[in-house]
Design a protein around this motif. Structure first.
Motif, mmCIF file in Angstrom:
data_model
loop_
_atom_site.group_PDB
_atom_site.id
_atom_site.type_symbol
_atom_site.label_atom_id
_atom_site.label_comp_id
_atom_site.label_asym_id
_atom_site.label_seq_id
_atom_site.Cartn_x
_atom_site.Cartn_y
_atom_site.Cartn_z
ATOM 1 N N PHE A 86 0.783 -1.226 0.000
ATOM 2 C CA PHE A 86 0.000 0.000 0.000
ATOM 3 C C PHE A 86 0.821 1.286 0.000
ATOM 4 O O PHE A 86 0.543 2.198 -0.769
ATOM 5 N N ALA A 87 1.812 1.404 0.857
ATOM 6 C CA ALA A 87 2.499 2.684 1.039
ATOM 7 C C ALA A 87 3.280 3.113 -0.202
ATOM 8 O O ALA A 87 3.115 4.242 -0.673
ATOM 9 N N VAL A 88 4.116 2.256 -0.731
ATOM 10 C CA VAL A 88 4.924 2.637 -1.887
ATOM 11 C C VAL A 88 4.049 2.913 -3.114
ATOM 12 O O VAL A 88 4.217 3.947 -3.761
ATOM 13 N N PRO A 89 3.083 2.055 -3.454
ATOM 14 C CA PRO A 89 2.203 2.407 -4.571
ATOM 15 C C PRO A 89 1.385 3.677 -4.312
ATOM 16 O O PRO A 89 1.128 4.456 -5.244
ATOM 17 N N ALA A 90 0.993 3.913 -3.063
ATOM 18 C CA ALA A 90 0.259 5.145 -2.743
ATOM 19 C C ALA A 90 1.130 6.364 -2.995
ATOM 20 O O ALA A 90 0.661 7.374 -3.552
ATOM 21 N N VAL A 91 2.393 6.285 -2.624
ATOM 22 C CA VAL A 91 3.313 7.393 -2.889
ATOM 23 C C VAL A 91 3.480 7.583 -4.386
ATOM 24 O O VAL A 91 3.459 8.715 -4.884
ATOM 25 N N MET A 92 3.626 6.494 -5.132
ATOM 26 C CA MET A 92 3.750 6.595 -6.594
ATOM 27 C C MET A 92 2.526 7.259 -7.202
ATOM 28 O O MET A 92 2.646 8.152 -8.046
ATOM 29 N N LEU A 93 1.347 6.816 -6.788
ATOM 30 C CA LEU A 93 0.111 7.357 -7.331
ATOM 31 C C LEU A 93 -0.042 8.840 -7.003
ATOM 32 O O LEU A 93 -0.332 9.655 -7.885
ATOM 33 N N MET A 94 0.168 9.193 -5.739
ATOM 34 C CA MET A 94 0.023 10.603 -5.351
ATOM 35 C C MET A 94 1.051 11.488 -6.045
ATOM 36 O O MET A 94 0.742 12.620 -6.435
ATOM 37 N N THR A 95 2.248 10.979 -6.220
ATOM 38 C CA THR A 95 3.283 11.749 -6.914
ATOM 39 C C THR A 95 2.874 12.004 -8.363
ATOM 40 O O THR A 95 3.010 13.123 -8.866
ATOM 41 N N VAL A 142 9.538 11.783 -1.703
ATOM 42 C CA VAL A 142 10.062 11.582 -0.349
ATOM 43 C C VAL A 142 9.198 12.328 0.663
ATOM 44 O O VAL A 142 8.889 11.791 1.735
ATOM 45 N N LEU A 143 8.785 13.536 0.329
ATOM 46 C CA LEU A 143 7.926 14.304 1.228
ATOM 47 C C LEU A 143 6.597 13.588 1.469
ATOM 48 O O LEU A 143 6.135 13.485 2.607
ATOM 49 N N ILE A 144 5.991 13.052 0.429
ATOM 50 C CA ILE A 144 4.742 12.298 0.575
ATOM 51 C C ILE A 144 4.976 11.043 1.416
ATOM 52 O O ILE A 144 4.168 10.703 2.280
ATOM 53 N N GLY A 145 6.087 10.351 1.173
ATOM 54 C CA GLY A 145 6.416 9.173 1.974
ATOM 55 C C GLY A 145 6.560 9.509 3.446
ATOM 56 O O GLY A 145 6.063 8.792 4.313
ATOM 57 N N LEU A 146 7.202 10.621 3.741
ATOM 58 C CA LEU A 146 7.352 11.051 5.130
ATOM 59 C C LEU A 146 6.002 11.396 5.750
ATOM 60 O O LEU A 146 5.722 11.022 6.892
ATOM 61 N N ILE A 147 5.163 12.089 5.008
ATOM 62 C CA ILE A 147 3.838 12.462 5.525
ATOM 63 C C ILE A 147 3.007 11.223 5.823
ATOM 64 O O ILE A 147 2.390 11.115 6.892
ATOM 65 N N ILE A 148 2.983 10.277 4.896
ATOM 66 C CA ILE A 148 2.219 9.044 5.109
ATOM 67 C C ILE A 148 2.739 8.291 6.327
ATOM 68 O O ILE A 148 1.972 7.822 7.169
ATOM 69 N N SER A 149 4.046 8.188 6.425
ATOM 70 C CA SER A 149 4.632 7.446 7.533
ATOM 71 C C SER A 149 4.373 8.115 8.878
ATOM 72 O O SER A 149 4.034 7.456 9.851
ATOM 73 N N ILE A 150 4.540 9.429 8.932
ATOM 74 C CA ILE A 150 4.360 10.150 10.193
ATOM 75 C C ILE A 150 2.898 10.187 10.612
ATOM 76 O O ILE A 150 2.574 9.992 11.784
ATOM 77 N N LEU A 151 1.989 10.424 9.667
ATOM 78 C CA LEU A 151 0.583 10.612 10.017
ATOM 79 C C LEU A 151 -0.241 9.327 10.057
ATOM 80 O O LEU A 151 -1.272 9.275 10.721
ATOM 81 N N ILE A 152 0.190 8.287 9.348
ATOM 82 C CA ILE A 152 -0.647 7.088 9.240
ATOM 83 C C ILE A 152 0.030 5.848 9.820
ATOM 84 O O ILE A 152 -0.468 5.236 10.753
ATOM 85 N N SER A 153 1.161 5.459 9.252
ATOM 86 C CA SER A 153 1.661 4.120 9.551
ATOM 87 C C SER A 153 2.541 4.010 10.791
ATOM 88 O O SER A 153 2.613 2.936 11.382
ATOM 89 N N HIS A 154 3.212 5.073 11.195
ATOM 90 C CA HIS A 154 4.109 4.981 12.349
ATOM 91 C C HIS A 154 3.901 6.170 13.274
ATOM 92 O O HIS A 154 4.858 6.836 13.675
ATOM 93 N N ARG A 155 2.673 6.423 13.633
ATOM 94 C CA ARG A 155 2.347 7.569 14.478
ATOM 95 C C ARG A 155 2.947 7.478 15.875
ATOM 96 O O ARG A 155 3.167 8.486 16.516
#
Length: 95
Positions: free
Chosen positions: A15-24, A43-56
């Motif tokens: 989910f995370a890597v394809p989501a970053v690809m799609l949003m980019t 990278v910014l989108i990856g950081l946002i997803i990780s900080i806000l969703i997957s590793h809060r």
């Protein structure tokens, strides 16, 4: 301060890597981003997803994994693009 134990799970791979690809790609089309800025956006989108969703629960772990999400998306996109360009320009080897 101990570094957190980070488990790579199905979220990271599927989910995370394809989501970053799609949003980019969406942001690239909507805002007409130049190609030079796209990796930084990924990278910014990856950081946002990780900080806000997957590793809060742990900021250091979130930053660590966010870079993996972003750079995983960059590498996956580059590999797909290179493969498709090769197939398109060298069709005689695939017939």
């Amino acid at each position: 301060m101990d570094f957190p134990v980070i488990y790579t799970n199905i979220w990271d791979v599927v989910f995370a890597v394809p989501a970053v690809m799609l949003m980019t790609q969406v942001l690239k089309k909507v805002f007409r981003l130049r190609a030079v800025y796209v990796p930084a956006v990924a990278v910014l989108i990856g950081l946002i997803i990780s900080i806000l969703i997957s590793h809060r629960q742990h900021l250091l772990g979130a930053l660590f994994m966010g870079y993996f999400y972003g750079y995983g998306a960059i590498g996956s996109y580059a590999a797909i693009k290179t493969s498709l360009l090769h197939i398109r320009t060298d069709k005689k080897n695939y017939s």
